[in-house]
Design a protein around this motif. Structure first.
Motif, PDB file in Angstrom:
ATOM      1  N   ALA A  50      -8.426 -12.388   1.378  1.00  0.00           N
ATOM      2  CA  ALA A  50      -8.090 -11.777   0.098  1.00  0.00           C
ATOM      3  C   ALA A  50      -6.901 -10.726   0.503  1.00  0.00           C
ATOM      4  O   ALA A  50      -5.721 -10.545  -0.273  1.00  0.00           O
ATOM      5  CB  ALA A  50      -9.142 -10.949  -0.701  1.00  0.00           C
ATOM      6  N   MET A  51      -6.821 -10.231   1.625  1.00  0.00           N
ATOM      7  CA  MET A  51      -5.858  -9.333   1.887  1.00  0.00           C
ATOM      8  C   MET A  51      -4.707 -10.036   2.178  1.00  0.00           C
ATOM      9  O   MET A  51      -3.468  -9.785   1.634  1.00  0.00           O
ATOM     10  CB  MET A  51      -6.293  -8.758   3.399  1.00  0.00           C
ATOM     11  CG  MET A  51      -5.274  -7.482   3.901  1.00  0.00           C
ATOM     12  SD  MET A  51      -5.704  -7.033   5.592  1.00  0.00           S
ATOM     13  CE  MET A  51      -4.747  -8.248   6.440  1.00  0.00           C
ATOM     14  N   PHE A  52      -4.642 -11.344   2.849  1.00  0.00           N
ATOM     15  CA  PHE A  52      -3.476 -12.207   2.853  1.00  0.00           C
ATOM     16  C   PHE A  52      -2.917 -12.450   1.441  1.00  0.00           C
ATOM     17  O   PHE A  52      -1.689 -12.209   1.332  1.00  0.00           O
ATOM     18  CB  PHE A  52      -3.400 -13.166   3.700  1.00  0.00           C
ATOM     19  CG  PHE A  52      -4.057 -13.089   5.010  1.00  0.00           C
ATOM     20  CD1 PHE A  52      -3.165 -12.282   5.833  1.00  0.00           C
ATOM     21  CD2 PHE A  52      -4.758 -14.102   5.633  1.00  0.00           C
ATOM     22  CE1 PHE A  52      -3.410 -12.041   7.184  1.00  0.00           C
ATOM     23  CE2 PHE A  52      -5.134 -14.006   7.207  1.00  0.00           C
ATOM     24  CZ  PHE A  52      -4.667 -13.023   7.833  1.00  0.00           C
TER      25      PHE A  52
ATOM     26  N   VAL B  30      -7.717  -5.348  -3.903  1.00  0.00           N
ATOM     27  CA  VAL B  30      -7.546  -6.958  -4.110  1.00  0.00           C
ATOM     28  C   VAL B  30      -8.860  -7.633  -3.053  1.00  0.00           C
ATOM     29  O   VAL B  30      -9.495  -8.350  -3.601  1.00  0.00           O
ATOM     30  CB  VAL B  30      -6.312  -7.770  -3.522  1.00  0.00           C
ATOM     31  CG1 VAL B  30      -6.430  -9.110  -3.381  1.00  0.00           C
ATOM     32  CG2 VAL B  30      -5.119  -7.203  -4.349  1.00  0.00           C
ATOM     33  N   VAL B  31      -9.043  -6.930  -1.972  1.00  0.00           N
ATOM     34  CA  VAL B  31     -10.132  -7.381  -0.996  1.00  0.00           C
ATOM     35  C   VAL B  31     -11.332  -7.070  -1.779  1.00  0.00           C
ATOM     36  O   VAL B  31     -12.278  -7.595  -1.912  1.00  0.00           O
ATOM     37  CB  VAL B  31      -9.814  -6.481   0.234  1.00  0.00           C
ATOM     38  CG1 VAL B  31     -11.349  -6.859   1.236  1.00  0.00           C
ATOM     39  CG2 VAL B  31      -8.674  -6.907   1.019  1.00  0.00           C
TER      40      VAL B  31
ATOM     41  N   LEU C 178       1.747 -16.616   5.841  1.00  0.00           N
ATOM     42  CA  LEU C 178       0.689 -16.206   4.842  1.00  0.00           C
ATOM     43  C   LEU C 178       0.260 -17.300   4.223  1.00  0.00           C
ATOM     44  O   LEU C 178      -1.023 -17.670   4.033  1.00  0.00           O
ATOM     45  CB  LEU C 178       1.415 -14.935   4.108  1.00  0.00           C
ATOM     46  CG  LEU C 178       1.189 -13.695   4.621  1.00  0.00           C
ATOM     47  CD1 LEU C 178       1.993 -12.686   3.814  1.00  0.00           C
ATOM     48  CD2 LEU C 178      -0.177 -13.194   4.928  1.00  0.00           C
TER      49      LEU C 178
ATOM     50  N   PHE D   1       0.209  -8.544  11.999  1.00  0.00           N
ATOM     51  CA  PHE D   1       1.548  -9.030  11.822  1.00  0.00           C
ATOM     52  C   PHE D   1       1.864  -9.131  10.292  1.00  0.00           C
ATOM     53  O   PHE D   1       2.877  -8.524   9.819  1.00  0.00           O
ATOM     54  CB  PHE D   1       1.670 -10.306  12.248  1.00  0.00           C
ATOM     55  CG  PHE D   1       2.920 -11.171  11.613  1.00  0.00           C
ATOM     56  CD1 PHE D   1       4.227 -10.581  12.137  1.00  0.00           C
ATOM     57  CD2 PHE D   1       2.791 -12.301  10.759  1.00  0.00           C
ATOM     58  CE1 PHE D   1       5.435 -11.360  11.539  1.00  0.00           C
ATOM     59  CE2 PHE D   1       3.825 -12.929  10.271  1.00  0.00           C
ATOM     60  CZ  PHE D   1       5.304 -12.290  10.808  1.00  0.00           C
ATOM     61  N   SER D   2       0.994  -9.557   9.530  1.00  0.00           N
ATOM     62  CA  SER D   2       1.104  -9.697   8.065  1.00  0.00           C
ATOM     63  C   SER D   2       1.530  -8.521   7.328  1.00  0.00           C
ATOM     64  O   SER D   2       2.174  -8.239   6.372  1.00  0.00           O
ATOM     65  CB  SER D   2      -0.154 -10.646   7.333  1.00  0.00           C
ATOM     66  OG  SER D   2      -0.160 -11.568   7.894  1.00  0.00           O
TER      67      SER D   2
ATOM     68  N   ALA E 246      -4.361  -9.599  -7.443  1.00  0.00           N
ATOM     69  CA  ALA E 246      -2.947  -9.333  -6.914  1.00  0.00           C
ATOM     70  C   ALA E 246      -1.946  -9.366  -7.807  1.00  0.00           C
ATOM     71  O   ALA E 246      -0.926  -8.741  -8.032  1.00  0.00           O
ATOM     72  CB  ALA E 246      -2.674 -10.183  -5.620  1.00  0.00           C
TER      73      ALA E 246
ATOM     74  N   ALA F  66     -12.944 -11.369   2.793  1.00  0.00           N
ATOM     75  CA  ALA F  66     -12.130 -10.223   3.023  1.00  0.00           C
ATOM     76  C   ALA F  66     -10.533 -10.306   3.404  1.00  0.00           C
ATOM     77  O   ALA F  66      -9.693 -10.015   2.624  1.00  0.00           O
ATOM     78  CB  ALA F  66     -12.822  -9.125   3.745  1.00  0.00           C
TER      79      ALA F  66
ATOM     80  N   ALA G  31      -8.858 -12.981  -6.006  1.00  0.00           N
ATOM     81  CA  ALA G  31      -8.159 -12.368  -5.239  1.00  0.00           C
ATOM     82  C   ALA G  31      -6.750 -12.430  -5.935  1.00  0.00           C
ATOM     83  O   ALA G  31      -5.827 -11.453  -6.091  1.00  0.00           O
ATOM     84  CB  ALA G  31      -7.881 -12.807  -3.794  1.00  0.00           C
TER      85      ALA G  31
ATOM     86  N   MET H 182       0.904  -1.160  -0.161  1.00  0.00           N
ATOM     87  CA  MET H 182      -0.066  -0.317   0.007  1.00  0.00           C
ATOM     88  C   MET H 182       0.900   1.185  -0.171  1.00  0.00           C
ATOM     89  O   MET H 182       0.342   2.301  -0.293  1.00  0.00           O
ATOM     90  CB  MET H 182      -0.890   0.254   1.279  1.00  0.00           C
ATOM     91  CG  MET H 182      -2.327  -0.057   1.132  1.00  0.00           C
ATOM     92  SD  MET H 182      -3.141  -0.510   2.313  1.00  0.00           S
ATOM     93  CE  MET H 182      -2.391  -2.035   2.903  1.00  0.00           C
TER      94      MET H 182
ATOM     95  N   VAL I   6      -6.418   0.343   7.025  1.00  0.00           N
ATOM     96  CA  VAL I   6      -7.862   0.475   6.315  1.00  0.00           C
ATOM     97  C   VAL I   6      -8.096  -0.762   6.112  1.00  0.00           C
ATOM     98  O   VAL I   6      -9.213  -1.445   6.174  1.00  0.00           O
ATOM     99  CB  VAL I   6      -7.747   1.454   5.322  1.00  0.00           C
ATOM    100  CG1 VAL I   6      -9.162   1.648   4.774  1.00  0.00           C
ATOM    101  CG2 VAL I   6      -7.151   2.970   5.809  1.00  0.00           C
ATOM    102  N   ALA I   7      -7.278  -1.696   5.333  1.00  0.00           N
ATOM    103  CA  ALA I   7      -7.831  -2.910   4.951  1.00  0.00           C
ATOM    104  C   ALA I   7      -8.026  -3.846   6.163  1.00  0.00           C
ATOM    105  O   ALA I   7      -9.295  -4.666   5.958  1.00  0.00           O
ATOM    106  CB  ALA I   7      -6.569  -3.751   3.883  1.00  0.00           C
TER     107      ALA I   7
ATOM    108  N   VAL J 193      -3.498  -3.672  -2.093  1.00  0.00           N
ATOM    109  CA  VAL J 193      -4.278  -4.687  -1.243  1.00  0.00           C
ATOM    110  C   VAL J 193      -5.796  -4.420  -1.065  1.00  0.00           C
ATOM    111  O   VAL J 193      -6.470  -5.419  -1.152  1.00  0.00           O
ATOM    112  CB  VAL J 193      -3.848  -4.574   0.379  1.00  0.00           C
ATOM    113  CG1 VAL J 193      -4.488  -5.375   1.068  1.00  0.00           C
ATOM    114  CG2 VAL J 193      -2.272  -5.066   0.275  1.00  0.00           C
ATOM    115  N   ILE J 194      -6.274  -3.193  -0.765  1.00  0.00           N
ATOM    116  CA  ILE J 194      -7.668  -2.791  -0.706  1.00  0.00           C
ATOM    117  C   ILE J 194      -8.320  -3.071  -1.881  1.00  0.00           C
ATOM    118  O   ILE J 194      -9.464  -3.864  -1.995  1.00  0.00           O
ATOM    119  CB  ILE J 194      -7.749  -1.136  -0.551  1.00  0.00           C
ATOM    120  CG1 ILE J 194      -7.221  -0.980   1.006  1.00  0.00           C
ATOM    121  CG2 ILE J 194      -9.289  -0.888  -0.311  1.00  0.00           C
ATOM    122  CD1 ILE J 194      -7.576   0.256   1.686  1.00  0.00           C
TER     123      ILE J 194
ATOM    124  N   GLY K  59      -3.444 -10.474  -1.085  1.00  0.00           N
ATOM    125  CA  GLY K  59      -2.830  -9.325  -1.790  1.00  0.00           C
ATOM    126  C   GLY K  59      -1.228  -8.823  -1.191  1.00  0.00           C
ATOM    127  O   GLY K  59      -0.767  -8.015  -1.721  1.00  0.00           O
ATOM    128  N   LEU K  60      -1.320  -9.223  -0.095  1.00  0.00           N
ATOM    129  CA  LEU K  60       0.073  -8.944   0.740  1.00  0.00           C
ATOM    130  C   LEU K  60       1.214  -9.946   0.160  1.00  0.00           C
ATOM    131  O   LEU K  60       2.313  -9.473   0.024  1.00  0.00           O
ATOM    132  CB  LEU K  60       0.119  -9.116   2.206  1.00  0.00           C
ATOM    133  CG  LEU K  60      -0.769  -8.069   3.177  1.00  0.00           C
ATOM    134  CD1 LEU K  60      -0.984  -8.623   4.558  1.00  0.00           C
ATOM    135  CD2 LEU K  60       0.060  -6.818   2.868  1.00  0.00           C
TER     136      LEU K  60
END
Lengths: 238, 101
Positions: A173-175, B86-87, B48, A119-120, B77, A170, B73, A1, A21-22, B83-84, A177-178
């Motif tokens: 999906a965040m994991f 992707v969510v 992860l 943490f992630s 990605a 959600a 997702a 981000m 925010v996510a 990230v947002i 995306g990271l």
């Protein structure tokens, strides 16, 4: 981000808030449902909010409710919580390696807010992690968790069912995306994530380990095996 | 408030906080051997992987639901979305899927 060009100028606290925010969005449906379930389990509003304030660990709070509803003893609930949250030991140990040299009391304070999600996000951040960044990040996550637990209880409803269902993806999906940007960058991370995914699948689906043990063992085993292989590869190159 | 519940909450809070806090105190000033430093640097990627799989496939009774969310997702990605995004992409795709079902 924080790959945008503004990132360099931004104060660490604000950077943390933005990165949070996510997580805040992802916690919303889970916390709302937790509040709702706590009500049906027979907890008071004060007890529900207290649990979110004091424990701040989604999965174990859910399990505590389901154990309470079947009349499990308090000691066993605490023990289950301990096993489930042991994985955070590994995460804190890892984060400690990239933490800036802040005062120990500040680290001990933000350690309270280490969840799978905070943490992630912190671990995938480029460079080091300062206490200010962690406070911003955790404020968003913790705020969302506590407030939405209370709202879920008080309003006695969660999101509309179809939205609730689709929002259950959600945090995963965040994991993703990271993780994906790291996978694209470095081959080693593909092995790390892939092996851990296989080990965790074996642990839960084949060996029927509890979620807590399975994640800890899968993560540690993958991290050790890949490190060992990488070292071995280096030695052979020499 | 029910006393027993309050004690339970405090107990849960303590056993959750200790594993989160102890590494900062225990490893705060010690330099770990290089091998273990390497292992700890590996932990986030491994964690992860384990946090995503297999749980994402079981978020609803319908396994396809998780599979579609996963695919959405990963695609978003992979294309470089933040990230947002992707969510949101995963949530929107699954909302469409639920409406069609």
């Amino acid at each position: 981000m924080e790959t945008t060009w503004t990132a360099g100028k931004m104060a660490p606290f604000r950077q943390g808030v933005q990165a949070g925010v996510a997580i805040a969005i992802g916690y919303m449906p889970i916390a709302l449902t937790f509040g709702l379930l706590a009500k049906t389990t027979g907890l008071t509003l004060a007890e529900t909010v207290l649990m979110s304030v004091v424990v701040f660990a989604g999965a174990s709070q859910y399990i505590a409710l389901s154990l309470l509803s079947v009349g499990t003893g308090i000691f066993e609930i605490i023990l289950t919580t301990f096993v489930l949250n042991l994985r955070h030991f590994l995460m804190s140990a890892s984060l400690n390696e990239k933490a800036e040299a802040d005062a120990l009391w500040k680290k001990a304070l933000y350690a309270f807010g280490i969840t799978d999600e905070t943490f992630s996000v912190a671990a995938m951040k480029e460079g080091t992690v300062s206490a200010s960044y962690m406070f911003g990040l955790i404020m968003m996550a913790y705020g969302s968790w506590v407030v939405n637990s209370g709202i879920g209880y008080a309003v006695g409803a969660s999101l509309p069912e179809s939205l609730q269902e689709s929002m259950s993806v959600a945090l995963y999906a965040m994991f993703i995306g990271l993780l994906v940007p790291a996978l694209k960058k470095e081959r080693k991370t593909v092995w790390l994530a892939g092996l851990a995914a296989v080990f965790n699948s074996l642990g839960t689906l084949v060996f029927h380990l509890s979620k807590g043990w399975s994640i800890v063992l899968a993560t540690l085993l993958s991290a050790v095996v890949v490190e060992w292989l990488a070292k071995k590869g280096e030695n052979e190159d020499e | 408030m029910n006393n027993a519940i309050v004690w339970m909450i405090l107990g849960m809070g303590i056993v959750t906080y200790l594993p989160r806090m102890l590494p900062f105190v225990l490893f705060g000033r010690v330099e770990l051997p290089p091998f273990w430093q390497g292992v700890l640097k590996n932990v986030p990627y491994a964690a992860l992987g384990a946090l995503i799989i297999p749980d994402i496939f079981f978020i609803q009774d319908d396994v396809l639901f998780g599979v579609i969310g996963f695919a959405a997702a990963v695609t978003a990605a992979w294309l470089g979305a933040n990230v947002i995004v992707v969510v949101l992409a995963a949530v929107v795709v699954l909302s469409c899927y639920s409406m069609l079902m």
